[in-house]
Design a protein around this motif. Structure first.
Motif, mmCIF file in Angstrom:
data_model
loop_
_atom_site.group_PDB
_atom_site.id
_atom_site.type_symbol
_atom_site.label_atom_id
_atom_site.label_comp_id
_atom_site.label_asym_id
_atom_site.label_seq_id
_atom_site.Cartn_x
_atom_site.Cartn_y
_atom_site.Cartn_z
ATOM 1 N N PHE A 137 0.854 -1.188 0.000
ATOM 2 C CA PHE A 137 0.000 0.000 0.000
ATOM 3 C C PHE A 137 0.889 1.237 0.000
ATOM 4 N N GLY A 138 1.008 1.864 -1.183
ATOM 5 C CA GLY A 138 1.875 3.018 -1.320
ATOM 6 C C GLY A 138 3.283 2.670 -0.900
ATOM 7 N N ASP A 139 3.899 3.571 -0.135
ATOM 8 C CA ASP A 139 5.218 3.276 0.417
ATOM 9 C C ASP A 139 5.145 3.110 1.930
ATOM 10 N N ALA A 140 3.921 2.781 2.421
ATOM 11 C CA ALA A 140 3.712 2.714 3.869
ATOM 12 C C ALA A 140 3.653 1.291 4.405
ATOM 13 N N TYR A 141 2.861 0.404 3.759
ATOM 14 C CA TYR A 141 2.565 -0.894 4.344
ATOM 15 C C TYR A 141 2.767 -2.024 3.334
ATOM 16 N N ILE A 142 3.040 -3.205 3.890
ATOM 17 C CA ILE A 142 2.969 -4.426 3.098
ATOM 18 C C ILE A 142 2.106 -5.402 3.888
ATOM 19 N N CYS A 143 1.077 -5.926 3.246
ATOM 20 C CA CYS A 143 0.120 -6.823 3.883
ATOM 21 C C CYS A 143 0.249 -8.210 3.267
ATOM 22 N N LYS A 144 0.664 -9.163 4.074
ATOM 23 C CA LYS A 144 0.838 -10.542 3.603
ATOM 24 C C LYS A 144 -0.415 -11.352 3.926
ATOM 25 N N LEU A 145 -1.065 -11.894 2.872
ATOM 26 C CA LEU A 145 -2.212 -12.774 3.054
ATOM 27 C C LEU A 145 -1.736 -14.219 2.959
ATOM 28 N N PHE A 146 -2.024 -14.983 4.001
ATOM 29 C CA PHE A 146 -1.649 -16.391 4.003
ATOM 30 C C PHE A 146 -2.704 -17.155 3.211
ATOM 31 N N ARG A 147 -2.320 -17.689 2.071
ATOM 32 C CA ARG A 147 -3.298 -18.380 1.225
ATOM 33 C C ARG A 147 -3.727 -19.704 1.846
ATOM 34 N N GLU A 158 3.035 -13.427 16.159
ATOM 35 C CA GLU A 158 3.399 -13.558 17.573
ATOM 36 C C GLU A 158 4.778 -12.943 17.840
ATOM 37 N N ILE A 159 5.734 -13.222 16.950
ATOM 38 C CA ILE A 159 7.106 -12.770 17.182
ATOM 39 C C ILE A 159 7.257 -11.273 16.952
ATOM 40 N N ILE A 160 6.750 -10.775 15.825
ATOM 41 C CA ILE A 160 7.027 -9.363 15.524
ATOM 42 C C ILE A 160 6.301 -8.433 16.486
ATOM 43 N N THR A 161 5.121 -8.814 16.963
ATOM 44 C CA THR A 161 4.441 -7.957 17.932
ATOM 45 C C THR A 161 5.181 -7.969 19.265
ATOM 46 N N ALA A 162 5.698 -9.136 19.654
ATOM 47 C CA ALA A 162 6.454 -9.208 20.903
ATOM 48 C C ALA A 162 7.752 -8.412 20.802
ATOM 49 N N GLN A 173 8.241 -2.955 11.503
ATOM 50 C CA GLN A 173 7.197 -2.705 12.499
ATOM 51 C C GLN A 173 5.854 -3.293 12.061
ATOM 52 N N PRO A 174 5.151 -3.972 12.960
ATOM 53 C CA PRO A 174 3.798 -4.453 12.656
ATOM 54 C C PRO A 174 2.770 -3.344 12.835
ATOM 55 N N TYR A 175 1.741 -3.345 11.990
ATOM 56 C CA TYR A 175 0.687 -2.333 12.082
ATOM 57 C C TYR A 175 -0.707 -2.932 12.221
ATOM 58 N N ALA A 190 -3.871 -12.734 7.863
ATOM 59 C CA ALA A 190 -3.023 -11.750 7.189
ATOM 60 C C ALA A 190 -2.286 -10.930 8.239
ATOM 61 N N ILE A 191 -1.130 -10.405 7.856
ATOM 62 C CA ILE A 191 -0.333 -9.530 8.710
ATOM 63 C C ILE A 191 0.076 -8.316 7.889
ATOM 64 N N MET A 192 -0.046 -7.120 8.481
ATOM 65 C CA MET A 192 0.406 -5.910 7.806
ATOM 66 C C MET A 192 1.563 -5.286 8.580
ATOM 67 N N GLN A 193 2.648 -4.984 7.853
ATOM 68 C CA GLN A 193 3.844 -4.432 8.463
ATOM 69 C C GLN A 193 4.324 -3.205 7.703
ATOM 70 N N GLU A 194 5.337 -2.592 8.276
ATOM 71 C CA GLU A 194 6.044 -1.494 7.629
ATOM 72 C C GLU A 194 6.629 -1.954 6.296
ATOM 73 N N PHE A 195 6.431 -1.181 5.255
ATOM 74 C CA PHE A 195 7.047 -1.466 3.961
ATOM 75 C C PHE A 195 8.399 -0.767 3.917
ATOM 76 N N LEU A 196 9.432 -1.536 3.722
ATOM 77 C CA LEU A 196 10.796 -1.024 3.776
ATOM 78 C C LEU A 196 11.187 -0.409 2.440
ATOM 79 N N THR A 197 11.239 0.903 2.407
ATOM 80 C CA THR A 197 11.648 1.601 1.198
ATOM 81 C C THR A 197 12.466 2.821 1.590
ATOM 82 N N PRO A 198 13.625 3.045 0.986
ATOM 83 C CA PRO A 198 14.275 2.129 0.052
ATOM 84 C C PRO A 198 14.998 1.006 0.800
ATOM 85 N N ALA A 199 15.034 -0.160 0.212
ATOM 86 C CA ALA A 199 15.732 -1.306 0.805
ATOM 87 C C ALA A 199 16.068 -2.279 -0.311
#
Length: 443
Positions: A137-147, A158-162, A173-175, A190-199
């Motif tokens: 989503f733009g340069d803000a978020y990346i949302c992973k959907l587990f198929r 569990e890990i990234i929130t902890a 960062q998780p959002y 699904a999990i949405m996190q910080e989108f790393l840009t530039p990386a």
């Protein structure tokens, strides 16, 4: 019938785990309307008497624009049905749901407390993944959907929130996240996190370094060739040790007692036996591998265990302008959830990254007209970066003593055995890469 359309379509998707086997039956377990023209489905697929479940965002349109033609599932009652993850006109619904902590018929969308979700960015599907689907989503978020859905909280959430609660470095960062009950169990969809840009992707950076080395003059050492990666391997080792430290602080730890360590070696040996039965090319290396496993059986110290990454390699790390960031803490997707959440030695992650350096070094040799001449260069690059990574790991606080070295070598060879079987099944031309792991290494 919708189930017939879905059965024909799902069998062609990269993320479908049952490719190559006929679908005996498909049923819709859950169907939730998220917005006009957008439904969230959980479908059950039966093959050979076993069931897997997958999630799908189903779009419905009277007319399908050309930009969505590749996502078409089929038509029903003059309505076009398609995979709506590709429809940026609809995916804002996910952002809005997480921003509002919305719930729709058991489908729960949540945001991390203390964070405000911006609902304005438009979505774009990343095309590189196999088992999941990621929306940027733009340069803000990346949302992973587990198929493919497995009941339970995904280890990555569990890990990234902890770790985020501890302000740990080296993570995205998780959002937010999406969840539902599956078999009466709270299940991550699904999990949405910080989108790393530039990386930059670690695998791509490593391959660029190898490519530079192969293009250099034969007498130029790896450390003097353009694009030397060793400094980055050192920093990555430091980052890995720091994340292991944070994991040990955020979750329970334990020890594996001496008799259990011996059973661990026995388990490695059993897996080796199964692998050799399937891939005869492993047979000449059995004695050397078993010798390494025997060194584990001789250990007289307990082995510390903790939460680990579980599927650690160069494709799971990103280099930002400031440092390395580690991604995808879900473990090996093909393993049971309980196994992915189980405590393990952090040396398993170290072994995984060491194997990844070997893969990067030899990947470009496949089909290369001068592969034989360049093989020593590949070994030089791998040895240099493996050593730098291990130096960084100890500099960052990781521990690798004499007993640990024996365990690390066993984990590394076990990983290579797994890789040989994987390549034999999927990419036979790649088998020389993991087979090279069984050559004697310089002291």
């Amino acid at each position: 019938m919708l189930d017939e359309l879905l059965a024909a379509w799902i069998s062609r998707q990269r993320w479908f785990g049952g490719k190559g086997r006929p679908i005996d039956d498909l049923s819709i377990d859950a169907d939730v309307e998220l917005a006009a023209g957008l439904r969230h489905l959980i479908v059950a697929v039966w093959q050979d008497g076993s069931r897997d479940r997958y999630q799908l965002l189903l779009g419905e349109r009277d007319d399908l624009p050309e930009r969505l033609s590749h996502a078409l599932i089929g038509t029903q009652d003059a309505t076009y049905l398609y995979d709506a993850v590709h429809d940026s006109d609809l995916m804002h619904v996910l952002l809005e749901g997480m921003a509002a902590d919305g719930t729709r018929n058991g489908l729960r969308m949540r945001h991390v407390p203390g964070h405000t979700v911006d609902t304005s960015p438009r979505s774009l599907v990343l095309g590189a993944e196999q088992s999941n689907t990621s929306l940027v989503f733009g340069d803000a978020y990346i949302c992973k959907l587990f198929r493919r859905l497995i009941p339970g909280v995904n280890p990555e959430l569990e890990i990234i929130t902890a770790l985020a609660d501890r302000n740990a470095p080296h993570i995205a960062q998780p959002y937010g996240w999406i969840e539902a009950d599956l078999d009466g169990t709270d299940t991550t969809l699904a999990i949405m996190q910080e989108f790393l840009t530039p990386a930059n992707d670690g695998w791509d950076l490593a391959l660029a370094s190898v490519r530079d080395l192969y293009a250099s003059l034969p007498e130029v050492p790896a450390g003097e060739a353009g694009g030397d990666f060793a400094a980055e391997a050192l920093r990555l080792g430091i980052a890995t040790a720091r994340v292991h430290h944070e994991l040990a602080a955020a979750f329970p730890t334990s020890i594996v007692e001496i008799h259990e360590v011996k059973r661990m070696a026995e388990g490695l040996r059993r897996r080796l036996g199964r692998a050799v039965a399937e891939v005869p090319e492993l047979r000449p290396h059995v004695s050397a591998i078993e010798a390494a496993y025997h060194q584990v059986e001789l250990l007289t110290t307990e082995v510390p265990v903790q939460r680990v990454h579980g599927d650690f390699h160069l494709g799971q790390v990103m280099r930002t302008p400031t440092d390395w960031v580690i991604l995808d803490f879900e473990g090996e997707p093909g393993q049971p959830l309980a196994e992915r959440r189980a405590l393990s030695s952090p040396l398993r992650d170290v072994a995984g990254m060491l194997r990844s350096f070997d893969y990067a070094a030899r990947h470009l040799l496949l089909g290369h007209s001068e592969a034989e001449r360049l093989e020593p260069r590949a070994q030089e690059w791998a040895d240099r970066n493996r050593a730098a990574f291990l130096d960084g790991y100890t500099e960052g606080g990781g521990v690798i003593n004499a007993a640990d070295a024996a365990l690390l070598r066993a984990f590394e060879l076990s990983k290579a055995v797994y890789e040989v079987v994987y390549e034999a099944r999927n990419r036979p031309a790649w088998m020389p890469i993991p087979l090279a792991a069984f050559r004697p290494r310089a002291a």
